[in-house]
Design an enzyme around this catalytic site. Structure first.
Site, PDB file in Angstrom:
ATOM      1  N   LYS A   1       0.855  -1.186   0.000  1.00 26.13           N
ATOM      2  CA  LYS A   1       0.000   0.000   0.000  1.00 26.13           C
ATOM      3  C   LYS A   1       0.896   1.243   0.000  1.00 26.13           C
ATOM      4  O   LYS A   1       1.871   1.294   0.770  1.00 26.13           O
ATOM      5  CB  LYS A   1      -0.896  -0.020   1.249  1.00 26.13           C
ATOM      6  CG  LYS A   1      -1.909   1.120   1.313  1.00 26.13           C
ATOM      7  CD  LYS A   1      -2.809   1.016   2.557  1.00 26.13           C
ATOM      8  CE  LYS A   1      -3.924   2.048   2.573  1.00 26.13           C
ATOM      9  NZ  LYS A   1      -4.788   1.957   3.758  1.00 26.13           N
TER      10      LYS A   1
ATOM     11  N   SER B   1      -9.871   2.081   2.492  1.00 24.60           N
ATOM     12  CA  SER B   1      -8.950   2.791   1.653  1.00 24.60           C
ATOM     13  C   SER B   1      -7.926   1.916   0.953  1.00 24.60           C
ATOM     14  O   SER B   1      -7.358   2.337  -0.056  1.00 24.60           O
ATOM     15  CB  SER B   1      -8.191   3.819   2.493  1.00 24.60           C
ATOM     16  OG  SER B   1      -7.378   3.174   3.458  1.00 24.60           O
TER      17      SER B   1
ATOM     18  N   SER C   1     -10.330  -0.202   6.714  1.00 23.37           N
ATOM     19  CA  SER C   1      -9.683  -0.126   5.403  1.00 23.37           C
ATOM     20  C   SER C   1      -8.997  -1.381   4.908  1.00 23.37           C
ATOM     21  O   SER C   1      -8.531  -1.405   3.759  1.00 23.37           O
ATOM     22  CB  SER C   1      -8.648   0.985   5.404  1.00 23.37           C
ATOM     23  OG  SER C   1      -9.276   2.185   5.105  1.00 23.37           O
TER      24      SER C   1
END
Ligand code: GLN
Length: 474
Positions: free
Chosen positions: A72, A150, A174
């Protein structure tokens, strides 16, 4: 070539049936074929080839030797830029590696790239990114779906077979919610299990690193590698990390599983309530005892979260001022104007909204009414869980109130978007571990996720139960 799991790829490597270079080439080709999904913010073939040369020399006993991992883009990485999906960090090149990614490097992982996310991890659809939306790889024809957020890029990278595992962060859901939307496994460990060092901070009392994978065993392998104490994060815990993967045990005989009545909320689809029901039956069949429980403060979790998280964000994001990192606006006539223009031009709409809410709830006169009150409610929410876990081993709930929604839905309505976190936020506020696994599909064939929670540091319990339930769909 398609690889099912980390263990499968590892055996092929050990038996010399595949080389590190071939793994790299396989994944580079696939990533290039899926460019239109906008899963990666950073992807550079040369950087992958550079890693091949280093990984080849590592001893074979490195747990993740040659395993393709997506990161990420909130984790600082030394050899790849880190943006947090924000213009304000565009082209930021950290000089250090985050604790979590360093652990993965040490075990021989091959980073295939940095994945897209909501700007500074604020969102539930990976649509607040400065670099554009990520498209859920399960979308059909001309109906692009959101991957959740997210960590939508990370979940999508696993679902699209562009890696065998990915890192994520979970502040209010997330990891779990995008895992559910993309039909993969996602684990948010206990707050403090993994060091936050080198992760761009959103809400420090909630942020926690975790992983995505194709199956529960791989998630357990990855989590045991990234967990651990770190002096540079004062909230990182020094508990002994068990070998979750070696201890995996699908037996549920005698386990007590709580079903909270507050998780039956208006607006949840019948199909989601249906898979929840099926999972309950399956647990019973496997020998678990089902207990109907109450977590009475659940209804306050969303408003509490949407006070505490923006409050912390407004403080954490004060550091982006055009002086120290990334983007700086041109043409300012004074230092004050430089700060102002940099922050106005550098942050997107959702991030600005959070900074404004956070600043408001922390301001003199409102602090007691909002922030302090929210802290007290947070404690009540956490206590609900402590009480329930005195006679339950696990809690089972749906992960999200819907399957993946169309790309632009809810975009203009922050409240609707925030409601998506209704089932994930309570565990975040309490700091307890949670996993989402795919469990069945809706009428359109989209995956639905269920969530298992347990008490602090009881990751083994959730892995075991998830391992047992996963078998229903094998
Ligand atoms: N969707 C939630 C938010 O926007 C959670 C995000 C997260 O866990 N990083 O705050």
């Amino acid at each position: 070539m398609s690889f099912k799991s980390i263990s499968q790829l590892k055996s092929l490597l050990d038996e010399n049936k595949i080389s590190i270079k071939e793994i790299a080439e396989t994944y580079i080709k696939r990533i290039n074929e899926k460019k239109e999904l906008n899963i990666f913010i950073y992807f550079n073939e040369d950087k992958i080839h550079d890693q091949v040369k280093v990984i080849e020399k590592l001893p074979n006993n490195k747990t993740l030797k040659g395993i393709p991992i997506a990161v990420k883009d909130l984790f600082c990485t030394k050899n790849m830029p880190t943006t947090a999906a924000s213009k304000i960090l565009n082209n930021f090149e950290p000089t250090y590696e985050s604790f979590v990614t360093q652990k993965l490097v040490d075990q021989g992982s091959m980073f295939v790239g940095k994945t897209n996310l909501d700007e500074f991890a604020m969102g539930s659809a990976t649509n607040t990114s400065y670099f554009g939306n990520t498209i859920n790889p399960l979308s059909k024809n001309d109906h692009p779906l959101a991957p959740g957020g997210s960590s939508g890029g990370s979940a999508a990278s696993v679902a699209a077979d562009l890696c065998l595992g990915a890192t994520g962060t979970d502040t209010g859901g997330s990891i779990r919610q995008p895992a559910s939307f993309c039909g993969v496994v996602g684990v948010k460990p206990t707050y403090g299990l993994c060091s936050r060092w080198g992760i761009a901070a959103f809400a420090s009392s909630l942020d926690q690193a975790g992983v995505f994978s194709k199956n529960v065993k791989d998630a357990s392998i990855l989590l045991e590698e990234i967990a651990g104490h770190d002096q540079r994060d004062s909230t990182s815990s020094n508990v002994q990390i068990p070998s979750y993967s070696k201890n995996l045990n699908p037996s549920l005989e005698g386990k007590v599983v709580g079903i909270p009545k507050e998780y039956t909320v208006e607006g949840t689809s019948d199909e989601i309530n249906g898979v929840w029901e099926e999972a309950i039956k399956s647990l019973e069949k496997k020998g678990a005892k089902i207990k109907h429980i109450s977590l009475p403060h659940t209804k306050y979790a969303l408003p509490t979260y949407y006070i505490i998280a923006p409050a912390e964000a407004s403080s954490n994001l004060a550091r982006y001022d055009g002086v120290k990192y990334g983007f700086r606006a041109n043409d300012s006539k004074s230092l004050d104007e430089m700060y102002e223009l940099t922050r106005s031009e550098g942050f997107g709409k959702e991030v600005k909204r959070r900074i404004l809410i956070g600043t408001y709830v922390l301001s003199a006169g409102y602090y007691d009414a909002y922030y302090l009150k929210a802290q007290k409610v947070r404690k009540l929410i956490a206590n609900d869980f402590v009480e329930v876990f005195s006679d339950c081993d696990l809690i089972l709930t749906p992960t999200a109130p819907s399957a993946a929604f169309p790309l632009n839905e809810k975009q203009d309505d922050p409240i609707k978007m925030y409601l998506n976190d209704v089932f994930t936020v309570p565990a975040s506020l309490a700091g307890i571990p949670g996993i989402s696994i795919p469990y069945g599909k809706d009428k359109q064939g989209l995956p639905l996720g269920i969530q298992l929670l347990s008490k602090h540091y009881n990751e083994q319990e959730i892995f075991n139960a998830a391992f047992a339930l996963e078998k229903d769909y094998e």
